[in-house]
Design an enzyme around this catalytic site. Structure first.
Site, PDB file in Angstrom:
ATOM      1  N   ASP A 118      34.759  26.964  27.266  1.00 18.12           N
ATOM      2  CA  ASP A 118      35.115  26.945  28.686  1.00 18.12           C
ATOM      3  C   ASP A 118      36.350  27.783  28.977  1.00 18.12           C
ATOM      4  O   ASP A 118      36.732  27.958  30.131  1.00 18.12           O
ATOM      5  CB  ASP A 118      35.270  25.522  29.217  1.00 18.12           C
ATOM      6  CG  ASP A 118      36.308  24.704  28.455  1.00 18.12           C
ATOM      7  OD1 ASP A 118      37.008  25.278  27.596  1.00 18.12           O
ATOM      8  OD2 ASP A 118      36.404  23.489  28.714  1.00 18.12           O
ATOM      9  N   SER A 119      36.940  28.357  27.930  1.00 19.74           N
ATOM     10  CA  SER A 119      38.012  29.337  28.125  1.00 19.74           C
ATOM     11  C   SER A 119      37.509  30.570  28.866  1.00 19.74           C
ATOM     12  O   SER A 119      38.318  31.367  29.354  1.00 19.74           O
ATOM     13  CB  SER A 119      38.613  29.746  26.774  1.00 19.74           C
ATOM     14  OG  SER A 119      37.589  30.097  25.850  1.00 19.74           O
ATOM     15  N   ASP A 151      30.490  24.619  25.259  1.00 18.66           N
ATOM     16  CA  ASP A 151      31.351  23.591  25.854  1.00 18.66           C
ATOM     17  C   ASP A 151      30.655  22.963  27.047  1.00 18.66           C
ATOM     18  O   ASP A 151      30.054  23.672  27.873  1.00 18.66           O
ATOM     19  CB  ASP A 151      32.677  24.214  26.325  1.00 18.66           C
ATOM     20  CG  ASP A 151      33.776  24.076  25.298  1.00 18.66           C
ATOM     21  OD1 ASP A 151      33.727  23.134  24.489  1.00 18.66           O
ATOM     22  OD2 ASP A 151      34.691  24.918  25.301  1.00 18.66           O
ATOM     23  N   LYS A 162      29.724  20.784  22.917  1.00 20.58           N
ATOM     24  CA  LYS A 162      31.052  20.305  22.523  1.00 20.58           C
ATOM     25  C   LYS A 162      31.682  19.538  23.674  1.00 20.58           C
ATOM     26  O   LYS A 162      31.643  19.995  24.817  1.00 20.58           O
ATOM     27  CB  LYS A 162      31.951  21.464  22.099  1.00 20.58           C
ATOM     28  CG  LYS A 162      33.348  21.001  21.632  1.00 20.58           C
ATOM     29  CD  LYS A 162      34.109  22.109  20.939  1.00 20.58           C
ATOM     30  CE  LYS A 162      34.664  23.133  21.893  1.00 20.58           C
ATOM     31  NZ  LYS A 162      35.729  22.562  22.765  1.00 20.58           N
ATOM     32  N   GLU A 170      42.759  20.531  17.739  1.00 19.86           N
ATOM     33  CA  GLU A 170      43.553  21.565  18.390  1.00 19.86           C
ATOM     34  C   GLU A 170      45.003  21.151  18.552  1.00 19.86           C
ATOM     35  O   GLU A 170      45.303  20.059  19.065  1.00 19.86           O
ATOM     36  CB  GLU A 170      42.980  21.919  19.766  1.00 19.86           C
ATOM     37  CG  GLU A 170      43.787  23.002  20.481  1.00 19.86           C
ATOM     38  CD  GLU A 170      43.112  23.592  21.691  1.00 19.86           C
ATOM     39  OE1 GLU A 170      43.723  24.482  22.323  1.00 19.86           O
ATOM     40  OE2 GLU A 170      41.979  23.191  22.010  1.00 19.86           O
TER      41      GLU A 170
END
Length: 300
Positions: free
Chosen positions: A58-59, A97, A127, A196
């Protein structure tokens, strides 16, 4: 435009990376490589480079679509980009994502949205960000036959609730909660977990405590694999550079210089040169001029 890129010959040589292959890599202590991809050309480069997992992260909200944060990304946009990546990503496992809001309302909504990513986006797994709070969703998805990768520690979709993009698990209580979350996600059926921005000691501890692969991003070398955002790793991103990012190329600088060179060449009439132009068949130009002479309506 130029012709469509040819399919990579490596695709025929590499075995498909499956969930069982990822588990085997963990057992064999072979580091798992993960890169994000958002389009067909990037997916092809991941294919040719031997990447194990392509993550349509989703970045893409920030690095491709110009949004301020990941929470603006829609499911339709994710499906669109996932389909593009799937066309170029043949050997790597493809995970997508689940965008913000697509698994928070109800388990039923989460299943419907995950099915859409797999059925229409051609993803092979999804994810989810979150710990104990998303365990019921992960359990429902895996029981429905939908593979799930977990994601704990710094969860960008919840950056506002975390008071920004901050390292997680630095004190004993929060570290303990992350261990609890990791084990609960594993028990719920997750096949892997992203860790993360957590201390490396904690990431190594969690990795040893689990029987599924851990994928680190800002979590040290003790994880079973590593993931980076494509634009961070390849030097496309001009925004903030996190401490855990290493540049493996400087594509952004090369592209900037290329754009400047193109503009200069056009304005100086150095492009297009003779080798970039086409000729008519022999004698056809004279015939064309004769036709024009006979048709005053098309004369200059």
């Amino acid at each position: 435009m130029s012709f469509r890129p040819q399919d990579s010959p490596i695709a025929a040589q590499r075995k498909k990376v499956t969930l069982s292959r990822l588990a085997e890599m963990r057992r064999q202590n072979t580091p798992i490589t993960v890169l994000t991809a958002y389009d067909y050309p990037t997916a092809q480069r991941c294919e040719r480079g031997g990447v194990d997992i392509c993550l349509v992260g989703d970045s893409l909200a920030q690095v491709c679509l110009g949004y301020e944060g990941t929470t603006s990304l829609t499911l339709d946009e994710m499906v669109h980009h996932c389909r593009a990546v799937a066309r170029g990503c043949k050997s790597p496992h493809l995970v997508a994502d689940m965008p913000f809001g697509t698994y928070h309302v109800s388990v039923r909504d989460a299943i419907r949205n995950a099915v859409r990513l797999i059925q229409y986006g051609n993803a092979e797994s999804v994810k989810l960000e979150g710990g104990l709070d998303v365990v019921p969703v992960v359990k429902a998805l895996t029981e429905a036959g939908l593979p799930v990768m977990g994601h704990i520690g710094l969860t960008p979709q919840r950056a506002a609730a975390l008071s920004g993009y901050r390292v997680q698990g630095r004190d004993s209580n929060s570290a303990y909660r992350l261990v609890q979350s990791a084990k609960a996600l594993q028990d719920a059926g997750a096949y892997a977990i992203v860790l993360e921005a957590i201390p490396h000691q904690l990431a190594s501890y969690i990795t040893r405590a689990l029987s599924i692969p851990t994928i680190g991003i800002g979590a040290g070398q003790g994880c079973n694999g590593q993931v980076l955002v494509w634009d961070d790793a390849m030097g496309n991103w001009t925004g903030h550079k996190a401490k855990f990012v290493q540049r493996f190329a400087n594509l952004g600088d090369v592209a900037d210089e290329g754009v400047k060179a193109y503009v200069e060449a056009v304005r100086q009439r150095a492009f297009p040169a003779e080798e970039h132009t086409y000729e008519m068949h022999t004698g056809e130009w004279d015939k064309f001029l004769a036709l024009v002479e006979e048709s005053p309506a098309v004369q200059l």
